[in-house]
Design a protein around this motif. Sequence first.
Motif, PDB file in Angstrom:
ATOM      1  N   SER A 214      37.737   4.671  73.047  1.00 34.34           N
ATOM      2  CA  SER A 214      37.355   5.575  71.965  1.00 34.34           C
ATOM      3  C   SER A 214      36.071   6.308  72.353  1.00 34.34           C
ATOM      4  CB  SER A 214      37.214   4.786  70.658  1.00 34.34           C
ATOM      5  OG  SER A 214      37.001   5.622  69.559  1.00 34.34           O
TER       6      SER A 214
ATOM      7  N   LYS B 217      48.039   1.965  74.592  1.00 29.04           N
ATOM      8  CA  LYS B 217      47.959   2.871  73.447  1.00 29.04           C
ATOM      9  C   LYS B 217      46.594   3.539  73.316  1.00 29.04           C
ATOM     10  CE  LYS B 217      51.442   0.586  70.563  1.00 29.04           C
ATOM     11  NZ  LYS B 217      51.714   0.002  69.224  1.00 29.04           N
ATOM     12  N   MET B 218      45.662   3.183  74.188  1.00 30.87           N
ATOM     13  CA  MET B 218      44.303   3.721  74.113  1.00 30.87           C
ATOM     14  C   MET B 218      44.038   4.625  75.314  1.00 30.87           C
ATOM     15  SD  MET B 218      43.200   2.156  71.371  1.00 30.87           S
ATOM     16  CE  MET B 218      41.416   2.345  71.412  1.00 30.87           C
TER      17      MET B 218
ATOM     18  N   SER C 107      43.178   1.837  62.814  1.00 29.53           N
ATOM     19  CA  SER C 107      43.679   3.215  62.761  1.00 29.53           C
ATOM     20  C   SER C 107      44.929   3.335  61.891  1.00 29.53           C
ATOM     21  CB  SER C 107      43.969   3.728  64.177  1.00 29.53           C
ATOM     22  OG  SER C 107      42.803   3.722  64.959  1.00 29.53           O
TER      23      SER C 107
ATOM     24  N   ASP D  35      47.362   1.487  61.635  1.00 31.72           N
ATOM     25  CA  ASP D  35      48.544   1.070  62.379  1.00 31.72           C
ATOM     26  C   ASP D  35      49.399   0.119  61.542  1.00 31.72           C
ATOM     27  OD1 ASP D  35      50.293   0.274  64.544  1.00 31.72           O
ATOM     28  OD2 ASP D  35      49.019  -1.492  64.802  1.00 31.72           O
TER      29      ASP D  35
ATOM     30  N   MET E 112      47.592  -1.812  68.108  1.00 30.70           N
ATOM     31  CA  MET E 112      46.881  -0.826  68.903  1.00 30.70           C
ATOM     32  C   MET E 112      46.345  -1.437  70.185  1.00 30.70           C
ATOM     33  SD  MET E 112      46.990   2.042  67.426  1.00 30.70           S
ATOM     34  CE  MET E 112      45.842   2.684  68.611  1.00 30.70           C
TER      35      MET E 112
ATOM     36  N   MET F 194      46.108   7.470  64.933  1.00 24.24           N
ATOM     37  CA  MET F 194      46.370   7.595  66.359  1.00 24.24           C
ATOM     38  C   MET F 194      47.371   8.693  66.675  1.00 24.24           C
ATOM     39  SD  MET F 194      44.245   5.645  67.704  1.00 24.24           S
ATOM     40  CE  MET F 194      44.778   5.901  69.396  1.00 24.24           C
TER      41      MET F 194
END
Length: 425
Positions: free
Chosen positions: A17, A45-46, A162, A164, A188, A388
Amino acid sequence: MEATSAAPVVVVVDGYSNAGAFVGEFARLGVSALHVRGTAEFLPKMVPPDLSVYQDTFVCADADAVDALVERLGAYEPIAVIAGQEPGVPLADLLSERLGVATNGTARSAARRDKFTMIETVRAAGLHCAAQFVSPDPAEITGWARGHGRYPVVVKPRSSSSSDNVFVCRSEEQVAEAARAVLAGITMYDQRNTDVLVQSYLDGTEYIVDTVSANGHHTVCGVWRYDKNLLPSGRPVYDLDVLQDPDAPHVRELIAYVLRVLDALGIEHGPGHAEVIMTEAGPALVELGARLNGNMNTAHHDEFSGTNPARLNALAYTRPAEFAARYGGKVYAKRHEAVVHNVTTSREGLVTAIDDSVVDKIAALPTVREVVVRRPAGTRLVPTVDLMTSPLRVFHIGGSHAEILADHQVVGQLTDDVFRLAEPA
């Protein structure tokens, strides 16, 4: 063993992030940074962190690697260990404790990471919060909702972020469907959900309260109102974060509540990012992350308040006495109206190109300060269902909220033109 660094160093664990903002603000104070990844591979996923800004990098993918990592990091004599994102909180707590630097400790790490434990810890401190239940069995989750007797209820993972797989459910059938969806999902942070958390619905307006702490001295660096929409599926979609007047009575009440939450969760050092709903019975915690607000933009924050949370954290860790004297017990200034816009889309397809001329049109709007394209060429645009999957993030500052809303409307009209998609096969 590595030689001690000539300059002071900090350790950032899982610097996803906007954790890179930490690195820049520490560098302003003459402090370099080391990066620790807490998984064997980067989380899929990041967006991977930019490792070029770190002096050195390490991997600590399992408990057996901790002792060796502590020895290697100790040779640098770090002054702090900080979590860059949620999954790094327990390891940052452990490393900071083992290295003997400022630490929130491991005793309440679970309460700072696991949503069920977090709320129970806050409840035990006498603070208002949701009723809740956790189970790996959808039948038990629906049974709790039935016994609770009031809809809607909220169904979500035990440890994610987020928005999710967060569902607002208005019937037993929706609860069962949501529970199955959670158990089928990957968080996430690339962990399979083995439990489902169900909570009473907190009716009211949701707010963000961002804090920075040093030795138990807290400063509040932003309170934001969430403006959001609810999809037909029951999933909330965040639209605007709206900066609040720090002197407003509801803001003062939120701040007083969150300061008690920080104490309950044992946060004496570093950042806090709390999400709180103002109900008729008063504030109630949704969750709190011991990390920076993912929507924090340093230049945006500097313009409306004169500083930013990453800079305050760097000061808190490097010069805690100065931080306490200048900011302890203080609340942010609000020089301008400010908004963060998480843009939504209903389109889907492979992004072949970004139309920079449209991005430039958005950037040229009077209140827009920065446009962040979150779906570059080569990635897939999908309909927005959570933070996201928002394809653009736009930072606004203006003389009035109405002025910002006018530009917000234009951004919504232009968004789909930003992304050129491949023709369907």
